[in-house]
Design an enzyme around this catalytic site. Structure first.
Site, PDB file in Angstrom:
ATOM      1  N   ILE A  91       0.872  -1.171   0.000  1.00  0.00           N
ATOM      2  CA  ILE A  91       0.000   0.000   0.000  1.00  0.00           C
ATOM      3  C   ILE A  91       0.910   1.223   0.000  1.00  0.00           C
ATOM      4  O   ILE A  91       1.816   1.326   0.834  1.00  0.00           O
ATOM      5  CB  ILE A  91      -0.909  -0.009   1.241  1.00  0.00           C
ATOM      6  N   ASN A 106      -2.001   1.831 -11.369  1.00  0.00           N
ATOM      7  CA  ASN A 106      -1.985   0.470 -10.808  1.00  0.00           C
ATOM      8  C   ASN A 106      -2.835  -0.445 -11.677  1.00  0.00           C
ATOM      9  O   ASN A 106      -3.758  -0.001 -12.360  1.00  0.00           O
ATOM     10  CB  ASN A 106      -2.580   0.508  -9.388  1.00  0.00           C
ATOM     11  N   HIS A 108      -5.252  -3.873 -11.165  1.00  0.00           N
ATOM     12  CA  HIS A 108      -5.896  -4.726 -10.153  1.00  0.00           C
ATOM     13  C   HIS A 108      -6.721  -5.794 -10.869  1.00  0.00           C
ATOM     14  O   HIS A 108      -7.459  -5.471 -11.799  1.00  0.00           O
ATOM     15  CB  HIS A 108      -6.794  -3.872  -9.245  1.00  0.00           C
TER      16      HIS A 108
HETATM   17  C1  GRF Z   1      -1.617  -9.309 -11.274  1.00  0.00           C
HETATM   18  O1  GRF Z   1      -2.756 -10.106 -11.229  1.00  0.00           O
HETATM   19  C2  GRF Z   1      -1.958  -7.883 -10.964  1.00  0.00           C
HETATM   20  O2  GRF Z   1      -3.222  -7.490 -11.432  1.00  0.00           O
HETATM   21  C3  GRF Z   1      -1.964  -7.860  -9.461  1.00  0.00           C
HETATM   22  O3  GRF Z   1      -0.898  -8.711  -9.085  1.00  0.00           O
HETATM   23  C4  GRF Z   1      -0.669  -9.658 -10.130  1.00  0.00           C
HETATM   24  C5  GRF Z   1       0.771  -9.499 -10.519  1.00  0.00           C
HETATM   25  O4  GRF Z   1       1.175 -10.438 -11.498  1.00  0.00           O
HETATM   26  N1  GRF Z   1      -1.860  -6.518  -8.953  1.00  0.00           N
HETATM   27  P1  GRF Z   1       2.544 -10.207 -12.269  1.00  0.00           P
HETATM   28  O5  GRF Z   1       3.628 -10.054 -11.194  1.00  0.00           O
HETATM   29  O6  GRF Z   1       2.423  -8.965 -13.086  1.00  0.00           O
HETATM   30  O7  GRF Z   1       2.751 -11.436 -13.082  1.00  0.00           O
END
Ligand code: GRF
Length: 201
Positions: A91, A106, A108
């Site tokens: 965070i 970001n 998500h």
């Molecule tokens: C992804 O699902 C992203 O949306 C979330 O964490 C995961 C990270 O995966 N915040 P990566 O490290 O980009 O493969």
């Protein structure tokens, strides 16, 4: 615009951005990849792309603000104006947000505002959602809350496991993060209230 990409683990979203950059298809310059975990596999991938990497473990800091100050200090050497959180499992505080005049973006793995927080895909699957997706958004002081830049969705297949769903969604995330970062880097986004309006740039 120079940006920092922040990661914590695998780094597949980071890799999607660096892949686009290597093809000349990214509208920002990834100046540095930073991880809060020195052992993150993402760092080796970034090095393979020829991008400088930095890491500071968060465990030795007593407050989030102190940690964020150390991160900003580290990133200041790269003249970055913006940051992309690509699987950065921390965070961030207003101290962090104030350091990036062009904003912080970001990704998500849910259709916000549903299923904020960790394990967005698992949350959606447990809930029985029939459509899931991902959100690329500006970061504000609340977790998984800021103005939405891009959302993409897929239908959940009958009998699909949460793991299989997450894996399919990851492919969609890779498209969404490049699309969202490009709209931002092209200077096409303005924020009206909490809506992101896409202009012609
Ligand atoms: C992804 O699902 C992203 O949306 C979330 O964490 C995961 C990270 O995966 N915040 P990566 O490290 O980009 O493969």
């Amino acid at each position: 615009m120079n940006v920092a990409i922040l990661v914590s683990g695998r780094g597949s979203n980071m890799a999607a951005l660096l892949q686009a950059h290597s093809k000349g298809d990214l509208a920002v310059n990834p100046a540095v990849v930073f991880s809060n975990k020195p052992e993150a596999p993402a760092l080796a991938t970034a090095r393979d792309f020829g991008i400088p990497v930095e890491s500071i473990h968060h465990k030795t800091f007593s407050s989030r603000q102190d940690y964020d100050r150390a991160v900003i200090d580290c990133l200041s050497r790269y003249d970055v104006q913006g940051a992309v959180l690509a699987g950065y499992m921390r965070i961030v505080t207003p101290v962090f947000l104030d350091a990036f005049p062009k904003g912080v973006v970001n990704i998500h793995p849910s259709l916000l505002p549903s299923f904020r927080g960790v394990d967005g895909v698992q949350q959606a699957w447990d809930y029985g959602a029939k459509v899931v997706g991902c959100t690329v958004h500006f970061v504000n002081a609340e977790v998984d809350d800021g103005p939405i830049i891009v959302q993409k969705s897929i239908d959940v297949m009958p009998d699909e496991t949460a793991a299989a769903l997450g894996s399919r969604l990851l492919d969609i995330e890779h498209k969404a993060i490049v699309e969202g970062v490009n709209l931002w880097g092209e200077g096409r986004l303005s924020i009206v209230g909490r809506r992101v309006v896409v202009g012609s740039g």
